[in-house]
Design an enzyme around this catalytic site. Structure first.
Site, mmCIF file in Angstrom:
data_model
loop_
_atom_site.group_PDB
_atom_site.id
_atom_site.type_symbol
_atom_site.label_atom_id
_atom_site.label_comp_id
_atom_site.label_asym_id
_atom_site.label_seq_id
_atom_site.Cartn_x
_atom_site.Cartn_y
_atom_site.Cartn_z
ATOM 1 C CG ASP A 23 -3.165 5.063 0.308
ATOM 2 O OD1 ASP A 23 -2.421 5.401 -0.634
ATOM 3 O OD2 ASP A 23 -2.858 4.183 1.133
ATOM 4 C CG HIS B 89 -1.151 10.413 -8.578
ATOM 5 N ND1 HIS B 89 -1.465 9.862 -7.365
ATOM 6 C CD2 HIS B 89 0.147 10.085 -8.808
ATOM 7 C CE1 HIS B 89 -0.399 9.231 -6.879
ATOM 8 N NE2 HIS B 89 0.592 9.345 -7.739
ATOM 9 C CG LEU C 14 -16.542 22.018 2.610
ATOM 10 C CD1 LEU C 14 -16.884 21.168 3.828
ATOM 11 C CD2 LEU C 14 -16.432 21.128 1.362
HETATM 12 C C1 IPE Z 1 -0.551 8.672 2.841
HETATM 13 O O1 IPE Z 1 -0.487 7.744 1.821
HETATM 14 C C2 IPE Z 1 -0.340 10.063 2.323
HETATM 15 C C3 IPE Z 1 -1.373 10.596 1.443
HETATM 16 C C4 IPE Z 1 -2.481 10.006 1.095
HETATM 17 C C5 IPE Z 1 -1.123 11.917 0.951
HETATM 18 P P1 IPE Z 1 0.860 6.932 1.495
HETATM 19 O O2 IPE Z 1 0.535 6.026 0.380
HETATM 20 O O3 IPE Z 1 1.976 7.882 1.293
HETATM 21 O O4 IPE Z 1 1.102 6.145 2.863
HETATM 22 P P2 IPE Z 1 1.872 4.778 3.128
HETATM 23 O O5 IPE Z 1 3.233 4.918 2.527
HETATM 24 O O6 IPE Z 1 1.094 3.692 2.462
HETATM 25 O O7 IPE Z 1 1.866 4.637 4.606
HETATM 26 C C1 IPE Z 2 -2.354 8.309 -2.753
HETATM 27 O O1 IPE Z 2 -2.192 7.234 -3.623
HETATM 28 C C2 IPE Z 2 -1.815 9.603 -3.307
HETATM 29 C C3 IPE Z 2 -0.593 10.092 -2.648
HETATM 30 C C4 IPE Z 2 -0.019 9.538 -1.627
HETATM 31 C C5 IPE Z 2 0.000 11.292 -3.179
HETATM 32 P P1 IPE Z 2 -0.834 6.432 -3.703
HETATM 33 O O2 IPE Z 2 0.045 7.088 -4.714
HETATM 34 O O3 IPE Z 2 -0.239 6.270 -2.370
HETATM 35 O O4 IPE Z 2 -1.337 5.039 -4.257
HETATM 36 P P2 IPE Z 2 -0.902 3.591 -3.744
HETATM 37 O O5 IPE Z 2 -1.110 3.574 -2.269
HETATM 38 O O6 IPE Z 2 0.525 3.414 -4.124
HETATM 39 O O7 IPE Z 2 -1.815 2.663 -4.463
HETATM 40 MG MG MG Z 3 -0.447 4.912 -0.893
#
Ligand code: IPE
Ligand code: IPE
Ligand code: MG
Length: 252
Positions: free
Chosen positions: A21, A38, A132
């Site tokens: 995240d 990303h 792995l």
């Molecule tokens: C969780 O992250 C899902 C992934 C990392 C794939 P999100 O960014 O979607 O989660 P919330 O919305 O902060 O809970």
């Molecule tokens: C995690 O990073 C990737 C996915 C959930 C696909 P985010 O896109 O949720 O990044 P933040 O949490 O908004 O910073």
């Molecule tokens: Mg996120």
């Protein structure tokens, strides 16, 4: 001293799961579009997979896209799917060279066809590898997985292939996407958020949780080592008292 040296090899978690995240915040804090985050997260995946493989971790599950992530703006979903195709394409040979075996969990039927095909070809290509086990959670959520399991159980009971009397937690596990995979011993979530966000709800029952403020695109091998060292200092009791728990591991 090198952090890696502090890891006790005999006490490695068999399965590490990661909620990757913070990509969006990493990018916007630099004045860039979220997709830039990303893109930069791919290097973190590369490093984490390499580090886990080098250490001898058996399973690494990476949460790449949740069921709820389909609700993001269309442009971001499209960009993520495009990135997924490219990353799988670019990394497959490298994974293979490192003896990594790829698999995926989630509602894969909901993925665009090019993602599904690319993923399947990488899974097939690495199927015989013995190092792995890298599990990508794509279009995955814990509630979706448990609901799907219950639907399949009901079908089997209805068709007479399953006796409802035999349903217990072990039986239910065999209907989950993860039925061949031991439960994670360590869950890492990056970006400072302290929540599970619908990830592996069943499997995390006794998992040690580790939260780090590091944003995913900044996550490097040393961050994985730190999480493992922290894990190795914990007392895992599985509902028992300390003296008993030393002799027990909860699953597999
Ligand atoms: C969780 O992250 C899902 C992934 C990392 C794939 P999100 O960014 O979607 O989660 P919330 O919305 O902060 O809970
Ligand atoms: C995690 O990073 C990737 C996915 C959930 C696909 P985010 O896109 O949720 O990044 P933040 O949490 O908004 O910073
Ligand atoms: Mg996120």
């Amino acid at each position: 001293m090198d952090l890696k040296e502090l890891i006790i090899r005999e006490k490695l978690p068999r399965h590490i799961a990661i909620i990757m995240d913070g990509n969006g915040r990493w990018a916007t804090s630099r004045g860039n579009m979220r997709v830039f985050g990303h893109q930069n997260g791919v290097e973190s995946v590369r490093q984490t997979v390499e580090a886990a493989g080098e250490l001898g971790v058996e399973y690494l599950t990476l949460y790449a896209f949740s069921t709820e992530n389909w609700n993001r703006p269309r442009s971001e979903v499209d960009a993520l799917m495009g990135l997924m195709v490219n990353a799988i394409q670019d990394e497959t040979e490298n994974l293979h060279k490192n003896n990594v075996r790829l698999s995926a969990i989630g509602e894969l039927d909901d993925l665009p066809e090019n993602v599904r095909k690319q993923l399947q070809s990488a899974i097939d290509y690495t199927a015989q590898n013995t190092g792995l086990n890298l599990v990508i959670a794509l279009s995955y959520s814990g509630r979706w997985e448990i609901t799907s399991a219950i639907k399949k159980i009901v079908e089997d009971v209805k068709s007479g292939n399953l006796d409802a009397e035999t349903i217990n937690s072990c039986l239910l596990e065999t209907y989950l996407n993860t039925y061949t995979i031991p439960d994670p011993e360590l869950l890492i979530r990056t970006s400072g958020e302290r929540r599970i966000s619908n990830f592996m709800l069943w499997q995390l029952a006794y998992t040690e949780l580790y939260f780090t403020p590091v944003l995913w695109p900044d996550f490097r091998k040393k961050d994985l080592y730190e999480a493992i060292i922290d894990f190795q200092r914990r007392d895992r009791r599985f509902g028992r008292v300390k003296e008993q728990a030393k002799a027990v591991t909860v699953n597999n």
